[in-house]
Scaffold this motif. Structure first.
Motif, mmCIF file in Angstrom:
data_model
loop_
_atom_site.group_PDB
_atom_site.id
_atom_site.type_symbol
_atom_site.label_atom_id
_atom_site.label_comp_id
_atom_site.label_asym_id
_atom_site.label_seq_id
_atom_site.Cartn_x
_atom_site.Cartn_y
_atom_site.Cartn_z
ATOM 1 N N SER A 87 -7.058 0.369 0.403
ATOM 2 C CA SER A 87 -6.461 -0.970 0.206
ATOM 3 C C SER A 87 -6.249 -1.709 1.524
ATOM 4 O O SER A 87 -5.196 -2.305 1.759
ATOM 5 C CB SER A 87 -5.133 -0.839 -0.550
ATOM 6 O OG SER A 87 -5.329 -0.232 -1.802
ATOM 7 N N VAL B 241 0.871 -1.171 0.000
ATOM 8 C CA VAL B 241 0.000 0.000 0.000
ATOM 9 C C VAL B 241 0.910 1.223 0.000
ATOM 10 O O VAL B 241 1.738 1.392 0.901
ATOM 11 C CB VAL B 241 -0.934 0.018 1.217
ATOM 12 C CG1 VAL B 241 -1.843 1.245 1.169
ATOM 13 C CG2 VAL B 241 -1.757 -1.261 1.287
ATOM 14 N N ASP C 91 -1.333 4.366 -4.245
ATOM 15 C CA ASP C 91 -2.741 4.003 -4.090
ATOM 16 C C ASP C 91 -3.589 5.204 -3.684
ATOM 17 O O ASP C 91 -4.811 5.182 -3.850
ATOM 18 C CB ASP C 91 -2.885 2.906 -3.031
ATOM 19 C CG ASP C 91 -2.175 1.640 -3.450
ATOM 20 O OD1 ASP C 91 -2.723 0.920 -4.308
ATOM 21 O OD2 ASP C 91 -1.069 1.373 -2.942
#
Length: 326
Positions: A134, A38, A71
């Motif tokens: 995420s 992430v 992300d």
């Protein structure tokens, strides 16, 4: 000894040579069985309304993020007044990623602007909120509350009872790993007035917390308190030295229009970082970036620092690469 820095590249390669912090195994064990990283792009304290080249600094950050492919992206406050004069730079940030997080800084409410305007104009869900990226829960706080019993003047720096109760409820109920994000520090230099109270609360849930990050101080530093790592992310733009150390770092033409730059030691290039959470390796890393001072450094000006922030130590034109691991 203070190290005058003339490197301006985004540091590549392994982060193991940076500062290594400890991380509770329990926090990373909250991930599911997947092994995807992430990645969050972070910029803070752009100060679009102080710097003459705020737009160019934001462009530098966004170019890097197009390469990094995070992300989500996050700006951690003291960003840009929430009005049409800053529509372009705010739009640049908001249009750069479908997952973006804003944090309200104290200077975002200068010149008569309000927290409500920040929420509305920037497109925030609320002044404090949770965002899930995420599988990681980002608890975004607002350290601008009034009502501190120990407030001694100046900008409010406080997490009030209502927000603290909300924070505890999130810490109790969220099942995944957590990142705490705020503008004002929750620990260390210039921390909120009720820092000890908040540290005790976070300490109760340290088995869920990956890291707590903040802006505001324009320094590069970290602390470990009650099992929680606190990382100060440096400003994108400058270090503030104040009127006593007022000096010229840019041309008269620039300073005539942006007078408060004379109270700062600017960074030649924008500073920002990427935080990568790697469940497979059970690590959190912060990518490093360094630059140099424009004009005289704090050391050359005779600035000696304050509290736990010292020139050449925490007061530097860089964000150090860091590795948090079990």
């Amino acid at each position: 000894m203070y190290r005058e820095n003339n490197r301006r590249s985004f540091i590549k390669g392994a982060v193991a040579t940076g500062v290594v912090l400890s991380l509770p195994t329990s926090a990373l064990s909250l991930f599911d069985n997947r092994r995807n990283k992430v990645k969050i792009g972070i910029i803070t304290d752009l100060h679009q309304d102080i710097m003459h080249d705020g737009k160019e600094r934001m462009e530098s950050f966004l170019r890097s993020m197009r390469s990094e492919k995070p992300d989500a992206i996050m700006q951690m406050g003291d960003f840009a007044y929430p009005g049409d004069k800053n529509k372009e730079v705010i739009g640049m940030f908001n249009d750069a990623h479908k997952e973006r997080m804003h944090i309200i800084g104290n200077h975002d409410m200068d010149s008569g602007y309000t927290r409500e305007q920040c929420v509305d104009y920037w497109g925030m869900p609320a002044r404090y909120y949770v965002s899930e990226i995420s599988g990681v829960y980002f608890i975004v706080l607002d350290g601008n509350d009034k009502g501190s019993p120990s407030h001694k003047g100046g900008y409010a720096s406080y997490i009030n009872e209502e927000q603290a109760s909300w924070l505890e409820e999130q810490l109790k109920t969220l099942e995944g790993p957590i990142v705490i994000a705020s503008h004002q520090p929750l620990a260390g230099t210039y921390s909120v007035d009720n820092a000890e109270e908040i540290q005790n609360l976070l300490g109760k849930y340290s088995d869920k917390i990956l890291v707590a990050i903040n802006g505001h101080t324009h320094i590069d530093a970290h602390l470990l308190i009650k099992g929680v790592n606190y990382v100060h992310i440096n400003s994108a733009s400058y270090y503030w030295v104040g009127g006593k150390f007022q000096h010229k770092s840019y041309s008269d033409e620039v300073l005539d229009q942006y007078k408060y730059i004379a109270y700062t030691c600017p960074y030649r290039d924008a500073l920002f970082t990427t935080m990568t959470i790697d469940p497979g390796k059970q690590t959190i890393s912060f990518r490093g970036k360094d630059t140099e001072w424009v004009g005289d450094s704090p050391v050359k000006l005779g600035f000696e620092g304050y509290e736990n922030a010292r020139p050449g130590q925490e007061i530097v034109p860089e964000i150090r690469k860091r590795l948090i691991k079990h």
